[in-house]
Design a protein around this motif. Structure first.
Motif, PDB file in Angstrom:
ATOM      1  N   ASP A   9     -37.018  31.231  23.590  1.00  0.00           N
ATOM      2  CA  ASP A   9     -36.008  32.193  24.043  1.00  0.00           C
ATOM      3  C   ASP A   9     -35.654  31.906  25.500  1.00  0.00           C
ATOM      4  OD1 ASP A   9     -34.371  34.461  24.301  1.00  0.00           O
ATOM      5  OD2 ASP A   9     -36.070  35.687  24.959  1.00  0.00           O
ATOM      6  N   PRO A  10     -34.789  30.912  25.733  1.00  0.00           N
ATOM      7  CA  PRO A  10     -34.462  30.552  27.116  1.00  0.00           C
ATOM      8  C   PRO A  10     -33.569  31.574  27.818  1.00  0.00           C
ATOM      9  CG  PRO A  10     -33.128  29.277  25.598  1.00  0.00           C
ATOM     10  CD  PRO A  10     -34.097  30.056  24.756  1.00  0.00           C
ATOM     11  N   VAL A  11     -32.937  32.458  27.051  1.00  0.00           N
ATOM     12  CA  VAL A  11     -31.999  33.422  27.637  1.00  0.00           C
ATOM     13  C   VAL A  11     -32.708  34.699  28.066  1.00  0.00           C
ATOM     14  CG1 VAL A  11     -29.926  34.794  27.221  1.00  0.00           C
ATOM     15  CG2 VAL A  11     -30.099  32.469  26.295  1.00  0.00           C
ATOM     16  N   GLY A  12     -33.588  35.208  27.207  1.00  0.00           N
ATOM     17  CA  GLY A  12     -34.314  36.428  27.532  1.00  0.00           C
ATOM     18  C   GLY A  12     -33.880  37.597  26.675  1.00  0.00           C
ATOM     19  N   HIS A  13     -34.475  37.709  25.484  1.00  0.00           N
ATOM     20  CA  HIS A  13     -34.177  38.823  24.578  1.00  0.00           C
ATOM     21  C   HIS A  13     -35.435  39.675  24.422  1.00  0.00           C
ATOM     22  CE1 HIS A  13     -31.149  35.728  23.449  1.00  0.00           C
ATOM     23  NE2 HIS A  13     -30.350  36.784  23.345  1.00  0.00           N
ATOM     24  N   GLU A  14     -35.931  40.144  25.553  1.00  0.00           N
ATOM     25  CA  GLU A  14     -37.207  40.859  25.552  1.00  0.00           C
ATOM     26  C   GLU A  14     -37.201  42.069  24.627  1.00  0.00           C
ATOM     27  OE1 GLU A  14     -35.510  40.074  28.208  1.00  0.00           O
ATOM     28  OE2 GLU A  14     -36.744  38.816  29.524  1.00  0.00           O
ATOM     29  N   LYS A  15     -36.104  42.796  24.605  1.00  0.00           N
ATOM     30  CA  LYS A  15     -36.055  44.020  23.810  1.00  0.00           C
ATOM     31  C   LYS A  15     -36.200  43.716  22.324  1.00  0.00           C
ATOM     32  CE  LYS A  15     -33.292  48.171  22.960  1.00  0.00           C
ATOM     33  NZ  LYS A  15     -32.041  48.904  23.291  1.00  0.00           N
ATOM     34  N   ALA A  16     -35.457  42.717  21.845  1.00  0.00           N
ATOM     35  CA  ALA A  16     -35.519  42.369  20.425  1.00  0.00           C
ATOM     36  C   ALA A  16     -36.894  41.825  20.059  1.00  0.00           C
ATOM     37  CB  ALA A  16     -34.440  41.344  20.095  1.00  0.00           C
ATOM     38  N   ILE A  17     -37.464  41.033  20.949  1.00  0.00           N
ATOM     39  CA  ILE A  17     -38.763  40.427  20.653  1.00  0.00           C
ATOM     40  C   ILE A  17     -39.870  41.473  20.691  1.00  0.00           C
ATOM     41  CG2 ILE A  17     -40.461  38.741  21.480  1.00  0.00           C
ATOM     42  CD1 ILE A  17     -38.044  37.089  22.505  1.00  0.00           C
ATOM     43  N   SER A  18     -39.794  42.391  21.638  1.00  0.00           N
ATOM     44  CA  SER A  18     -40.837  43.420  21.757  1.00  0.00           C
ATOM     45  C   SER A  18     -40.843  44.376  20.575  1.00  0.00           C
ATOM     46  CB  SER A  18     -40.657  44.204  23.056  1.00  0.00           C
ATOM     47  OG  SER A  18     -39.417  44.900  23.044  1.00  0.00           O
ATOM     48  N   SER A  19     -39.748  44.411  19.813  1.00  0.00           N
ATOM     49  CA  SER A  19     -39.671  45.320  18.665  1.00  0.00           C
ATOM     50  C   SER A  19     -40.266  44.719  17.396  1.00  0.00           C
ATOM     51  CB  SER A  19     -38.209  45.708  18.407  1.00  0.00           C
ATOM     52  OG  SER A  19     -37.463  44.581  17.969  1.00  0.00           O
ATOM     53  N   LEU A  20     -40.730  43.472  17.474  1.00  0.00           N
ATOM     54  CA  LEU A  20     -41.313  42.839  16.291  1.00  0.00           C
ATOM     55  C   LEU A  20     -42.584  43.577  15.877  1.00  0.00           C
ATOM     56  CD1 LEU A  20     -40.906  39.033  17.129  1.00  0.00           C
ATOM     57  CD2 LEU A  20     -39.633  40.361  15.440  1.00  0.00           C
ATOM     58  N   LYS A  21     -42.603  44.020  14.643  1.00  0.00           N
ATOM     59  CA  LYS A  21     -43.756  44.755  14.134  1.00  0.00           C
ATOM     60  C   LYS A  21     -43.743  44.673  12.618  1.00  0.00           C
ATOM     61  CE  LYS A  21     -46.286  49.073  14.790  1.00  0.00           C
ATOM     62  NZ  LYS A  21     -46.274  50.418  15.422  1.00  0.00           N
ATOM     63  N   SER A  22     -44.928  44.485  12.032  1.00  0.00           N
ATOM     64  CA  SER A  22     -45.003  44.315  10.584  1.00  0.00           C
ATOM     65  C   SER A  22     -46.092  45.197  10.003  1.00  0.00           C
ATOM     66  CB  SER A  22     -45.301  42.844  10.246  1.00  0.00           C
ATOM     67  OG  SER A  22     -45.596  42.690   8.876  1.00  0.00           O
ATOM     68  N   SER A  23     -45.832  45.706   8.810  1.00  0.00           N
ATOM     69  CA  SER A  23     -46.855  46.473   8.093  1.00  0.00           C
ATOM     70  C   SER A  23     -47.770  45.555   7.294  1.00  0.00           C
ATOM     71  CB  SER A  23     -46.190  47.481   7.153  1.00  0.00           C
ATOM     72  OG  SER A  23     -45.385  46.806   6.193  1.00  0.00           O
ATOM     73  N   LYS A  24     -47.365  44.300   7.149  1.00  0.00           N
ATOM     74  CA  LYS A  24     -48.130  43.354   6.335  1.00  0.00           C
ATOM     75  C   LYS A  24     -48.966  42.394   7.173  1.00  0.00           C
ATOM     76  CE  LYS A  24     -44.817  43.321   2.482  1.00  0.00           C
ATOM     77  NZ  LYS A  24     -43.857  44.288   3.038  1.00  0.00           N
ATOM     78  N   PHE A  25     -48.581  42.182   8.428  1.00  0.00           N
ATOM     79  CA  PHE A  25     -49.261  41.207   9.272  1.00  0.00           C
ATOM     80  C   PHE A  25     -49.612  41.815  10.625  1.00  0.00           C
ATOM     81  CE2 PHE A  25     -46.729  38.518   6.429  1.00  0.00           C
ATOM     82  CZ  PHE A  25     -47.665  37.566   6.043  1.00  0.00           C
ATOM     83  N   ASP A  26     -50.658  41.251  11.208  1.00  0.00           N
ATOM     84  CA  ASP A  26     -50.955  41.511  12.617  1.00  0.00           C
ATOM     85  C   ASP A  26     -50.316  40.372  13.408  1.00  0.00           C
ATOM     86  OD1 ASP A  26     -52.682  43.835  12.321  1.00  0.00           O
ATOM     87  OD2 ASP A  26     -54.108  42.447  11.398  1.00  0.00           O
ATOM     88  N   TYR A  27     -49.334  40.704  14.226  1.00  0.00           N
ATOM     89  CA  TYR A  27     -48.584  39.684  14.951  1.00  0.00           C
ATOM     90  C   TYR A  27     -49.329  39.222  16.204  1.00  0.00           C
ATOM     91  CZ  TYR A  27     -44.129  40.291  12.411  1.00  0.00           C
ATOM     92  OH  TYR A  27     -43.140  40.316  11.469  1.00  0.00           O
ATOM     93  N   PHE A  28     -49.229  37.923  16.448  1.00  0.00           N
ATOM     94  CA  PHE A  28     -49.541  37.357  17.757  1.00  0.00           C
ATOM     95  C   PHE A  28     -48.256  36.683  18.221  1.00  0.00           C
ATOM     96  CE2 PHE A  28     -50.651  33.713  20.433  1.00  0.00           C
ATOM     97  CZ  PHE A  28     -51.447  34.316  21.397  1.00  0.00           C
ATOM     98  N   VAL A  29     -47.601  37.259  19.216  1.00  0.00           N
ATOM     99  CA  VAL A  29     -46.286  36.784  19.652  1.00  0.00           C
ATOM    100  C   VAL A  29     -46.413  36.116  21.014  1.00  0.00           C
ATOM    101  CG1 VAL A  29     -43.905  37.422  20.176  1.00  0.00           C
ATOM    102  CG2 VAL A  29     -45.161  38.653  18.380  1.00  0.00           C
ATOM    103  N   LYS A  30     -45.843  34.931  21.107  1.00  0.00           N
ATOM    104  CA  LYS A  30     -45.838  34.199  22.376  1.00  0.00           C
ATOM    105  C   LYS A  30     -44.423  33.676  22.597  1.00  0.00           C
ATOM    106  CE  LYS A  30     -48.734  30.859  24.893  1.00  0.00           C
ATOM    107  NZ  LYS A  30     -49.271  31.838  25.853  1.00  0.00           N
ATOM    108  N   VAL A  31     -43.884  33.932  23.786  1.00  0.00           N
ATOM    109  CA  VAL A  31     -42.491  33.592  24.088  1.00  0.00           C
ATOM    110  C   VAL A  31     -42.452  32.433  25.080  1.00  0.00           C
ATOM    111  CG1 VAL A  31     -40.287  34.449  24.961  1.00  0.00           C
ATOM    112  CG2 VAL A  31     -41.814  35.989  23.699  1.00  0.00           C
ATOM    113  N   PHE A  32     -41.548  31.485  24.824  1.00  0.00           N
ATOM    114  CA  PHE A  32     -41.396  30.315  25.691  1.00  0.00           C
ATOM    115  C   PHE A  32     -39.953  30.253  26.184  1.00  0.00           C
ATOM    116  CE2 PHE A  32     -44.770  29.510  22.711  1.00  0.00           C
ATOM    117  CZ  PHE A  32     -45.774  28.939  23.489  1.00  0.00           C
ATOM    118  N   SER A  33     -39.799  30.179  27.484  1.00  0.00           N
ATOM    119  CA  SER A  33     -38.452  30.072  28.042  1.00  0.00           C
ATOM    120  C   SER A  33     -37.963  28.630  28.052  1.00  0.00           C
ATOM    121  CB  SER A  33     -38.422  30.631  29.470  1.00  0.00           C
ATOM    122  OG  SER A  33     -39.329  29.915  30.299  1.00  0.00           O
TER     123      SER A  33
END
Length: 553
Positions: A9-33
């Motif tokens: 995500d070179p532009v910066g979509h923090e809001k959309a990325i921070s909303s990632l959430k799943s009832s089926k998985f435990d997320y590990f999210v890492k963002v790279f600019s």
């Protein structure tokens, strides 16, 4: 279930990325600019694993147990992001699918600006089937060999590897692969991606010892040992070319960083969680081959034994370099099971190779596909002779051909029968000697000093236990649980005595292998090549230990 989500995500979509959430998985999210940062992370990915800590928190921790990748990885690429020159790779999807196939990546181009799709739903849809197949060790093996249906094409299975190679016109061209590996070598300092516990000089010393402590070294340290040995072998070949007035012949690897890049690529395509047939075994076999050739090359030109002198002549610097390269790749992609299992269960890979040296043909095919983009720039090195040489070496490691190669020792010796004036005869003799040497190296764990040998015995015992458990699972899916690692303590800390307590049957399995396969083979090698007589001497010491009444069951 854990889902690792890596976002470019070179532009910066923090809001959309921070909303990632799943009832089926435990997320590990890492963002790279930067894409460079993402690729750098992936190059070191095998050194880490994920685990759940407090609550649903997932954290990145060192993979000190060298476990398989057992969770999903999805890469989300911002499809609206413009290409930046510093990223180097315009076709990012092609690079990720080619170089990091071992991570079973799902690559998802996604427009954060205009897409109306729910990214959570896309991630879950891409990951549910993979999660079922990758979670446990035995189903992973079934998946790898093609015994499970409806496998996503992003999972690195043996059938998928062969299918990809068969469909070259639909995939990356050789020129495209050459471009990718060259840009990877130019873009990253591979030495900086490694952690070594000792000064570099330590590894130059340890590769020259027959008591090579493979189980005491980390994967990074093993890789660096491989670098030391291959670099020396290739330098000797370059020096020979210079002496012969052939210095215009390009070397196989342009510089140290390209060689390290190749070693990273090979390492990543060994199955990390295999107890025995893993990257540690590959480097151990490479070191044994390196040690054997070092013994032969140390022979004096005035040595009274003609077999010693001629073996030194046949294993010239070019043949030595090729033997070392073949040793590195001889078991690549090994699924941790046997040829009899693959043929008995009519796996796709067994059918592909017509039940003939199935694993060895697969290793050869996959290794050459990885080597070719690095070697194509050195056609004088990787010509028809080199390809036949590497093929002969890798196919010689099929244990079904053990008795055939044992007979080749006496057929091949004495070497005064070799007519060195005829290049064709000399080539056959060189290839035969190299095949015998890599075969020696491949099964030499029973000839290592006992402190080292016992650790290989334990590792192989565990792998055979997994094969047996998988056989039970194939008969009754409720009868076999996922096999725990044996032993429960790190292999590096085992002594022969503690190993016997953990696996009382170890002496029996070691004696069976020694008496059925190793003893005659290494005795004849030692008789025919006196420079390698230490092999039969160490084997006899180990046999006496395993035959002690206190060590038999």
């Amino acid at each position: 279930m854990i889902l690792e989500v890596l976002v470019y995500d070179p532009v910066g979509h923090e809001k959309a990325i921070s909303s990632l959430k799943s009832s089926k998985f435990d997320y590990f999210v890492k963002v790279f600019s930067s894409f460079h940062g993402l690729v750098s992370y992936l190059l070191g990915r095998n050194s880490y694993t994920l685990r759940k800590s407090t609550g649903s928190l997932v954290e990145l921790v060192p993979n000190s147990a060298e476990n398989d990748l057992f969770h999903n990885i999805c890469i989300v690429l911002d499809s609206d992001a413009p290409h930046r020159p510093e990223d180097l790779f315009e076709d990012k999807e092609a690079l990720l699918r080619y170089r990091f196939q071992h991570l079973n990546l799902s690559v998802i181009p996604f427009s954060f600006e205009s897409s109306t799709d729910d990214l959570n739903e896309i991630l879950e849809k891409k990951s549910l089937r993979k999660a079922q197949l990758l979670k446990d060790r035995l189903p992973r093996i079934q998946t790898w060999v093609g015994l499970i249906e409806n496998v996503p094409p992003c999972i690195l299975t043996m059938p998928n590897v062969l299918e990809t190679l068969d469909k070259k016109p639909d995939g990356l061209s050789l020129d495209a692969k050459v471009g990718l590996v060259q840009r990877l070598a130019n873009a990253f300092d591979y030495r900086s991606l490694m952690e070594l516990k000792h000064p570099e000089g330590y590894y130059s010393e340890v590769v020259g010892q027959w008591e090579f402590p493979a189980h005491d070294l980390t994967i990074d340290e093993l890789l660096y040992c491989g670098f030391v040995m291959l670099k020396l072998g290739l330098q000797n070949w370059d020096a020979q070319n210079a002496e012969m007035g052939k210095s215009e012949i390009p070397t196989l690897f342009r510089n140290d960083n390209t060689l390290l890049s190749f070693l990273f690529h090979v390492r990543d395509n060994y199955r990390l969680g295999n107890p025995f047939h893993n990257f540690r075994h590959a480097i151990d076999v490479l070191q044994a081959s390196f040690y054997f050739v070092s013994k032969l090359q140390a022979i004096s030109a005035n040595d009274s034994l003609i077999n010693n002198r001629l073996s030194k002549e046949l294993m010239n610097p070019c043949a030595t370099a090729l033997l070392l390269v073949a040793s590195l790749g001889h078991d690549i992609g090994h699924p941790g099971i046997t040829n009899p299992f693959l043929t008995a269960h009519k796996t796709p890979v067994a059918a592909y190779f017509k039940d003939q040296s199935v694993l060895e043909n697969f290793h050869l095919t996959q290794f050459c596909s990885i080597l070719e983009p690095y070697a194509v720039t050195a056609p004088k090195f990787y010509g028809s002779f080199s390809q036949v040489f590497i093929s002969d070496c890798i196919l010689a490691t099929d244990m079904a051909k053990h008795d055939l190669y044992t007979s080749k020792i006496t057929d091949f010796m004495p070497m005064e029968a070799v007519d060195r004036s005829k290049s064709g005869v000399k080539t056959v003799a060189t290839n035969t000697l190299a095949a015998l040497l890599i075969k020696c190296a491949d099964i030499s764990n029973v000839c290592r000093p006992l402190r080292v040998s016992v650790k290989w015995g334990i590792s192989l015992n565990q792998e055979f236990s997994e094969v047996a458990a998988l056989e039970r699972l194939m008969k009754d899916s409720t009868s076999a649980k996922n096999v725990e690692k044996v032993p429960s303590v790190p292999v590096s800390s085992l002594t022969p005595q503690s190993a016997m307590k953990l696996v009382p049957s170890l002496s029996g399995s070691q004696l069976f292998f020694i008496e059925r396969f190793a003893e005659k083979f290494f005795n004849e090698i030692s008789d025919s090549l006196p420079a390698l007589d230490f092999l039969s001497e160490e084997l006899e010491k180990n046999k006496l230990f395993w035959k002690k009444p206190a060590n038999t069951t």
